[in-house]
Design an enzyme around this catalytic site. Structure first.
Site, PDB file in Angstrom:
ATOM      1  N   LYS A   9       3.389  -8.842  -5.892  1.00 30.91           N
ATOM      2  CA  LYS A   9       4.339  -7.836  -5.391  1.00 30.91           C
ATOM      3  C   LYS A   9       4.305  -7.078  -4.238  1.00 30.91           C
ATOM      4  O   LYS A   9       3.138  -7.384  -3.330  1.00 30.91           O
ATOM      5  CB  LYS A   9       4.529  -6.759  -6.272  1.00 30.91           C
ATOM      6  CG  LYS A   9       3.233  -5.753  -6.341  1.00 30.91           C
ATOM      7  CD  LYS A   9       3.266  -4.670  -7.523  1.00 30.91           C
ATOM      8  CE  LYS A   9       1.993  -4.188  -7.478  1.00 30.91           C
ATOM      9  NZ  LYS A   9       1.658  -3.124  -8.636  1.00 30.91           N
ATOM     10  N   ARG A  20       5.641   5.791 -17.321  1.00 33.66           N
ATOM     11  CA  ARG A  20       6.345   5.356 -16.147  1.00 33.66           C
ATOM     12  C   ARG A  20       7.504   4.340 -16.758  1.00 33.66           C
ATOM     13  O   ARG A  20       8.524   4.926 -16.815  1.00 33.66           O
ATOM     14  CB  ARG A  20       5.434   4.359 -15.253  1.00 33.66           C
ATOM     15  CG  ARG A  20       5.978   4.089 -13.842  1.00 33.66           C
ATOM     16  CD  ARG A  20       5.280   3.597 -12.796  1.00 33.66           C
ATOM     17  NE  ARG A  20       4.466   2.260 -13.448  1.00 33.66           N
ATOM     18  CZ  ARG A  20       3.653   1.615 -12.495  1.00 33.66           C
ATOM     19  NH1 ARG A  20       3.347   1.969 -11.473  1.00 33.66           N
ATOM     20  NH2 ARG A  20       3.140   0.428 -12.847  1.00 33.66           N
ATOM     21  N   HIS A  48       0.033  -0.703 -19.170  1.00 36.59           N
ATOM     22  CA  HIS A  48      -0.415  -0.729 -17.881  1.00 36.59           C
ATOM     23  C   HIS A  48      -1.468   0.564 -18.022  1.00 36.59           C
ATOM     24  O   HIS A  48      -1.374   1.596 -18.479  1.00 36.59           O
ATOM     25  CB  HIS A  48       0.548  -0.409 -16.814  1.00 36.59           C
ATOM     26  CG  HIS A  48       0.081  -0.473 -15.587  1.00 36.59           C
ATOM     27  ND1 HIS A  48      -0.667  -1.544 -15.109  1.00 36.59           N
ATOM     28  CD2 HIS A  48       0.085   0.363 -14.503  1.00 36.59           C
ATOM     29  CE1 HIS A  48      -0.789  -1.421 -13.652  1.00 36.59           C
ATOM     30  NE2 HIS A  48      -0.645  -0.256 -13.232  1.00 36.59           N
ATOM     31  N   ARG A  67      -4.057  -9.030 -15.058  1.00 36.47           N
ATOM     32  CA  ARG A  67      -3.035  -8.981 -13.982  1.00 36.47           C
ATOM     33  C   ARG A  67      -3.574  -8.525 -12.450  1.00 36.47           C
ATOM     34  O   ARG A  67      -3.393  -7.419 -12.231  1.00 36.47           O
ATOM     35  CB  ARG A  67      -1.913  -8.013 -14.503  1.00 36.47           C
ATOM     36  CG  ARG A  67      -1.001  -8.503 -15.638  1.00 36.47           C
ATOM     37  CD  ARG A  67       0.266  -7.520 -15.750  1.00 36.47           C
ATOM     38  NE  ARG A  67      -0.153  -6.269 -15.646  1.00 36.47           N
ATOM     39  CZ  ARG A  67      -0.310  -5.699 -16.472  1.00 36.47           C
ATOM     40  NH1 ARG A  67      -0.394  -6.091 -17.698  1.00 36.47           N
ATOM     41  NH2 ARG A  67      -0.545  -4.242 -16.474  1.00 36.47           N
ATOM     42  N   TYR A 116      -0.928  11.704  23.749  1.00 40.00           N
ATOM     43  CA  TYR A 116      -0.292  12.574  23.416  1.00 40.00           C
ATOM     44  C   TYR A 116      -0.986  13.601  22.846  1.00 40.00           C
ATOM     45  O   TYR A 116      -1.816  13.446  22.172  1.00 40.00           O
ATOM     46  CB  TYR A 116       0.807  12.139  22.331  1.00 40.00           C
ATOM     47  CG  TYR A 116       1.950  11.177  22.651  1.00 40.00           C
ATOM     48  CD1 TYR A 116       2.875  11.549  23.900  1.00 40.00           C
ATOM     49  CD2 TYR A 116       1.873  10.031  22.188  1.00 40.00           C
ATOM     50  CE1 TYR A 116       3.740  10.549  24.014  1.00 40.00           C
ATOM     51  CE2 TYR A 116       2.987   9.021  22.642  1.00 40.00           C
ATOM     52  CZ  TYR A 116       3.974   9.407  23.534  1.00 40.00           C
ATOM     53  OH  TYR A 116       4.799   8.525  23.804  1.00 40.00           O
ATOM     54  N   CYS A 145      -0.556   5.929  19.388  1.00 39.17           N
ATOM     55  CA  CYS A 145       1.052   6.137  19.766  1.00 39.17           C
ATOM     56  C   CYS A 145       1.651   5.078  18.806  1.00 39.17           C
ATOM     57  O   CYS A 145       1.174   4.432  17.777  1.00 39.17           O
ATOM     58  CB  CYS A 145       1.079   5.801  21.187  1.00 39.17           C
ATOM     59  SG  CYS A 145      -0.086   6.747  22.349  1.00 39.17           S
ATOM     60  N   MET A 146       2.861   4.899  19.040  1.00 34.99           N
ATOM     61  CA  MET A 146       3.669   4.122  18.305  1.00 34.99           C
ATOM     62  C   MET A 146       3.248   2.517  18.331  1.00 34.99           C
ATOM     63  O   MET A 146       3.134   1.981  17.434  1.00 34.99           O
ATOM     64  CB  MET A 146       5.236   4.148  18.545  1.00 34.99           C
ATOM     65  CG  MET A 146       6.152   3.446  17.674  1.00 34.99           C
ATOM     66  SD  MET A 146       7.655   3.458  18.070  1.00 34.99           S
ATOM     67  CE  MET A 146       8.190   5.112  17.714  1.00 34.99           C
ATOM     68  N   ASP A 147       3.026   2.165  19.710  1.00 37.91           N
ATOM     69  CA  ASP A 147       2.730   0.677  19.814  1.00 37.91           C
ATOM     70  C   ASP A 147       1.295   0.466  20.414  1.00 37.91           C
ATOM     71  O   ASP A 147       1.081  -0.495  20.663  1.00 37.91           O
ATOM     72  CB  ASP A 147       3.898   0.059  20.782  1.00 37.91           C
ATOM     73  CG  ASP A 147       5.385   0.387  20.442  1.00 37.91           C
ATOM     74  OD1 ASP A 147       5.406   0.094  19.205  1.00 37.91           O
ATOM     75  OD2 ASP A 147       6.028   1.068  21.204  1.00 37.91           O
TER      76      ASP A 147
END
Ligand SMILES: *Cc1c(COP(=O)(O)O)cnc(C)c1O
Length: 382
Positions: free
Chosen positions: A39, A137, A169, A228, A274, A322-324
């Protein structure tokens, strides 16, 4: 080199999957088989590539989250059984039939809806019934205080469904303290009670399965038809600091890497990134690395001393992620240059960084950290 055309990437070593599958097989009874859970794009590892490798290892059953994941596997040539472990909106019931996908019947009401659809279109919907033995659940509640065996029986008796299996489960199979062990053992007892009660009214329950990865590691002797595992075939657990009852030897199949984009010296007093949380107290050598939180590296791990590997040596992240991009302190590491490979998770030389270290600093478990790895990060298969 693998990295020449990308800034940050993962390497998935498919050849290690067979080792991990064998380690699972060594733990479980020879009569039990493995339903490989793939999944969420196989927790970010890439479901199609991994499923194809798992088929080569003899896996004949897959578990996914959703109808689109199931259809994607079918359209990419996976012919083995596929069970959707969660909810499928009724509007997609036709796809279950078209692609021969097994659906989890999450409640009696839901199964009745599926039955009504199947009757109206003169088809059969196949699936497994879920019983809720303690997770609260999805599934028909079969717990101590409330035990709805009649609902389970009624699902089996719906004429336009092929209910060919049943599962539950675990909620605390990873905890070995007395209270949680008792809880898990009671879940097993409740599941067995459901199976017995079904047989008493002449219903053969079909394919039975209960254990996730920690269920396998801590309760390996259970004799249901399938286990599983998700994490285990990927070679990890949720957190390698959690004690387990068995002593298997899993090898992580995923490494996570990025390129150096720039190397520089910074002078005493100069701040990095930052927020200016890192300030050089003396001259330091800094490398900028082309990976950030948009690639799925958790920003909350900033300024916690997480070390990556470069040229086989540890180098700490400095300043905010940072982001990238992120910056690392490479003072004392020779000859680092643009294009060099930084290992975020994995091996470099004789050193290793396990994803468990990253997950702990991010206050989470490997399951989640793996899912964070962004879709823009290429998966390169070895
Ligand atoms: C995700 C999932 C699994 C696999 O869990 P792991 O801890 O990765 O082994 C097994 N069964 C169900 C119902 C799940 O949702």
């Amino acid at each position: 080199m693998l990295n020449s055309d990308t800034r940050a990437w993962t390497e998935i070593d498919l050849s290690k999957i067979s080792h991990n599958v064998e380690e699972v097989r060594k733990l479980i009874p020879s009569t039990s088989k493995i339903m490989a859970i793939v999944k969420a794009n196989a927790y970010g590892h890439g479901d199609v590539a991994c499923a194809k490798e798992l088929v080569k290892c003899g896996i004949d059953f897959f578990g996914v989250s959703s109808i689109d994941e199931a259809v994607n596997l079918r359209e990419n040539g996976i012919k083995e059984e596929i069970l959707i472990l969660g909810y499928t909106p009724p509007i997609h019931f036709p796809l279950l039939v078209k692609y021969n996908i097994l659906q989890t019947f999450v409640s009696l009401e839901y199964a009745q809806k599926a039955n009504a659809f199947a009757k109206a279109y003169d088809v059969v919907i196949r699936g497994h019934v879920k019983v809720d033995t303690g997770m609260s659940r999805i599934g028909i509640i079969c717990q101590d205080h409330e035990y709805h065996i009649d609902d389970v029986v009624n699902v089996y008796r719906l004429p336009n469904l092929d209910v060919c299996g049943i599962f539950s489960h675990f909620s605390v199979s990873d905890y070995l303290d007395e209270e949680n062990k008792r809880f898990t053992e009671n879940q097993i007892k409740l599941f067995d009670r459901v199976l017995d009660d079904l047989r008493h009214v002449g219903i053969e329950p079909g394919t039975k399965h209960l254990q996730n990865s920690y269920g396998i590691l801590n309760y390996p002797d259970l004799k249901y038809d399938y286990v599983r595992p998700g994490l285990l075939w990927m070679g990890v657990t949720s957190d390698d600091a959690i004690e387990i009852r068995t002593n298997p030897d899993f090898i992580p199949i995923l490494s996570w890497k990025a390129n150096v984009s720039l190397v520089k010296q910074i002078q005493p007093g100069v701040s990095v990134s930052y927020g200016r949380h890192f300030k050089a107290s003396e001259t330091r050598k800094v490398a900028t690395v082309a990976i950030g939180y948009a690639d799925g590296f958790p920003r909350c791990v900033s300024n916690k001393g997480y070390q990556v590997l470069i040229h086989g040596q540890y180098a700490p992240i400095i300043g905010n992620v940072c982001m990238d991009q992120m910056m690392i302190d490479i003072t004392g590491i020779e000859d680092v240059k643009e294009g060099d490979i930084v290992t975020i998770v994995g091996n470099d030389g004789d050193k290793q960084i396990k994803i468990d270290e990253l997950s702990r600093l991010a206050n989470t478990i490997n399951n989640e950290t793996l899912c964070w790895i962004a879709s823009r990060v290429p998966r390169i298969y070895k």
